[in-house]
Design an enzyme around this catalytic site. Sequence first.
Site, mmCIF file in Angstrom:
data_model
loop_
_atom_site.group_PDB
_atom_site.id
_atom_site.type_symbol
_atom_site.label_atom_id
_atom_site.label_comp_id
_atom_site.label_asym_id
_atom_site.label_seq_id
_atom_site.Cartn_x
_atom_site.Cartn_y
_atom_site.Cartn_z
ATOM 1 N N ARG A 74 0.840 -1.207 0.000
ATOM 2 C CA ARG A 74 0.000 0.000 0.000
ATOM 3 C C ARG A 74 0.874 1.256 0.000
ATOM 4 O O ARG A 74 1.413 1.683 1.031
ATOM 5 C CB ARG A 74 -0.919 0.002 1.219
ATOM 6 C CG ARG A 74 -1.810 1.220 1.304
ATOM 7 C CD ARG A 74 -2.885 1.262 0.270
ATOM 8 N NE ARG A 74 -3.794 0.124 0.405
ATOM 9 C CZ ARG A 74 -4.680 -0.220 -0.537
ATOM 10 N NH1 ARG A 74 -4.739 0.460 -1.660
ATOM 11 N NH2 ARG A 74 -5.466 -1.252 -0.367
ATOM 12 N N ARG A 100 2.071 -6.412 -9.942
ATOM 13 C CA ARG A 100 2.518 -5.841 -8.657
ATOM 14 C C ARG A 100 2.693 -6.910 -7.580
ATOM 15 O O ARG A 100 3.285 -6.649 -6.537
ATOM 16 C CB ARG A 100 1.548 -4.759 -8.180
ATOM 17 C CG ARG A 100 0.151 -5.265 -7.866
ATOM 18 C CD ARG A 100 -0.736 -4.134 -7.342
ATOM 19 N NE ARG A 100 -2.097 -4.612 -7.044
ATOM 20 C CZ ARG A 100 -3.007 -3.896 -6.420
ATOM 21 N NH1 ARG A 100 -2.730 -2.654 -6.027
ATOM 22 N NH2 ARG A 100 -4.213 -4.381 -6.181
ATOM 23 N N HIS A 168 0.517 3.386 -10.549
ATOM 24 C CA HIS A 168 -0.509 3.753 -9.547
ATOM 25 C C HIS A 168 0.141 4.538 -8.403
ATOM 26 O O HIS A 168 0.132 4.092 -7.242
ATOM 27 C CB HIS A 168 -1.132 2.454 -9.055
ATOM 28 C CG HIS A 168 -2.394 2.595 -8.263
ATOM 29 N ND1 HIS A 168 -2.497 3.349 -7.119
ATOM 30 C CD2 HIS A 168 -3.623 2.039 -8.435
ATOM 31 C CE1 HIS A 168 -3.714 3.259 -6.628
ATOM 32 N NE2 HIS A 168 -4.421 2.483 -7.422
ATOM 33 N N ASP A 211 -12.611 9.215 -6.841
ATOM 34 C CA ASP A 211 -12.105 8.044 -7.574
ATOM 35 C C ASP A 211 -12.476 8.219 -9.038
ATOM 36 O O ASP A 211 -13.453 7.653 -9.522
ATOM 37 C CB ASP A 211 -12.720 6.768 -7.006
ATOM 38 C CG ASP A 211 -11.971 5.526 -7.459
ATOM 39 O OD1 ASP A 211 -12.247 4.454 -6.904
ATOM 40 O OD2 ASP A 211 -11.115 5.639 -8.364
ATOM 41 N N GLU A 269 -2.494 8.712 -11.043
ATOM 42 C CA GLU A 269 -1.934 7.556 -11.738
ATOM 43 C C GLU A 269 -1.935 7.810 -13.242
ATOM 44 O O GLU A 269 -2.892 8.409 -13.761
ATOM 45 C CB GLU A 269 -2.785 6.325 -11.413
ATOM 46 C CG GLU A 269 -2.990 6.122 -9.919
ATOM 47 C CD GLU A 269 -4.270 5.390 -9.583
ATOM 48 O OE1 GLU A 269 -4.922 5.723 -8.587
ATOM 49 O OE2 GLU A 269 -4.623 4.456 -10.339
HETATM 50 O O1 TA6 Z 1 -6.843 3.606 -8.785
HETATM 51 C C1 TA6 Z 1 -7.989 3.818 -8.013
HETATM 52 C C2 TA6 Z 1 -8.476 2.471 -7.511
HETATM 53 O O2 TA6 Z 1 -8.966 1.675 -8.542
HETATM 54 C C3 TA6 Z 1 -9.521 2.733 -6.437
HETATM 55 O O3 TA6 Z 1 -10.781 2.340 -6.889
HETATM 56 C C4 TA6 Z 1 -9.006 1.925 -5.253
HETATM 57 O O4 TA6 Z 1 -9.568 0.641 -5.280
HETATM 58 C C5 TA6 Z 1 -7.504 1.928 -5.500
HETATM 59 O O5 TA6 Z 1 -7.390 1.759 -6.900
HETATM 60 C C6 TA6 Z 1 -6.727 0.932 -4.685
HETATM 61 O O6 TA6 Z 1 -6.879 -0.340 -5.227
HETATM 62 P P1 TA6 Z 1 -6.126 -1.538 -4.449
HETATM 63 O O7 TA6 Z 1 -6.449 -2.768 -5.235
HETATM 64 O O8 TA6 Z 1 -4.647 -1.216 -4.460
HETATM 65 O O9 TA6 Z 1 -6.672 -1.526 -3.052
#
Ligand code: TA6
Length: 303
Positions: A74, A100, A168, A211, A269
């Site tokens: 994260r 990832r 991301h 989002d 991103e």
């Molecule tokens: O990039 C935005 C997103 O798709 C959000 O909807 C949120 O889910 C974020 O990615 C984080 O996704 P993750 O799978 O890393 O928890």
Amino acid sequence: MTPSLHDLTTRFASVPGLTFDAEKGLTRLKLQTAAAEIEVFLQGAHIAHFRAAGQEPLLFLSDEAIFQEDTPIRGGIPIIFPWFGTRRHGRSADAHGFARNTPWELTGVQLEPEVMLSFELTPSARTQLEWLPDFRVRYFVYAGEELTLSLEVENLSETSFIFEAALHTYFAVSDIRSVRVTGLDGVEFLNQLATDKQLQSGDIHFAGETDNIYFNVPETITIEDSGLQRAIEISSNALSAIVWNPWIGKAARLKDFGDDEWQRMVCVESGAVQENEVEIFPGEITTLSVTYRSTVAAGIDAA
Ligand code: TA6
């Protein structure tokens, strides 16, 4: 198979400022030069920390981040490939694809004429469980006063395939309520919270969970942080941009994210997702490149 710390240390022993360690079993590269410091996990070729000399850290990494195999980290810069979000062409448990969660090979570390790290991902038994095309992804990381990333996807198959990709990136900010994102005025976006398409009107300010997926975006997007008095300029050839902050509710639901950490981060991103997905033909190479440039911007007024 990730090489051992001993093998990595031996192979790259001649590179000053380069060390390897493990965080809860995940192999991590650390490189300190006069221009910058960077940390990268081999799982996902995941940049977890970057700080240019004389600047604040560029990236956010959750204090609750989980470091274990086959689990996304994260924060930092997750590489999203070969699909974004929930897989749309087929089924998979991996949100945002397998890249990832999979070990990448460290293929090179150079210091001159510029600091460049290179990584590579090719099919494995793990990836072929979910995705059959033959591919090679190469990732070049240039770490200096600026951070430049280049993600090269090559089709080694006999037929074309469609993929999505994104960097991301979690940026560190003083307080999301003191931040605005500029450069997307007039751009069409999909609000993932409402699943409707809208046109961005003016700068993006944050007053709740955000989002948004922006399509056919311009080359430059900027994060203006009045608290840090800094501007982060994002220059890329990306077709799409995603702007995300979980705010209070979603932050509390994420087990690897501190309840108050939503205040200290924003994801902007860069990639090619949904209607901007890419069809790549046999032998073709397509490249996603992004440069992050942080400048002291005295006089940024409150967002
Ligand atoms: O990039 C935005 C997103 O798709 C959000 O909807 C949120 O889910 C974020 O990615 C984080 O996704 P993750 O799978 O890393 O928890």
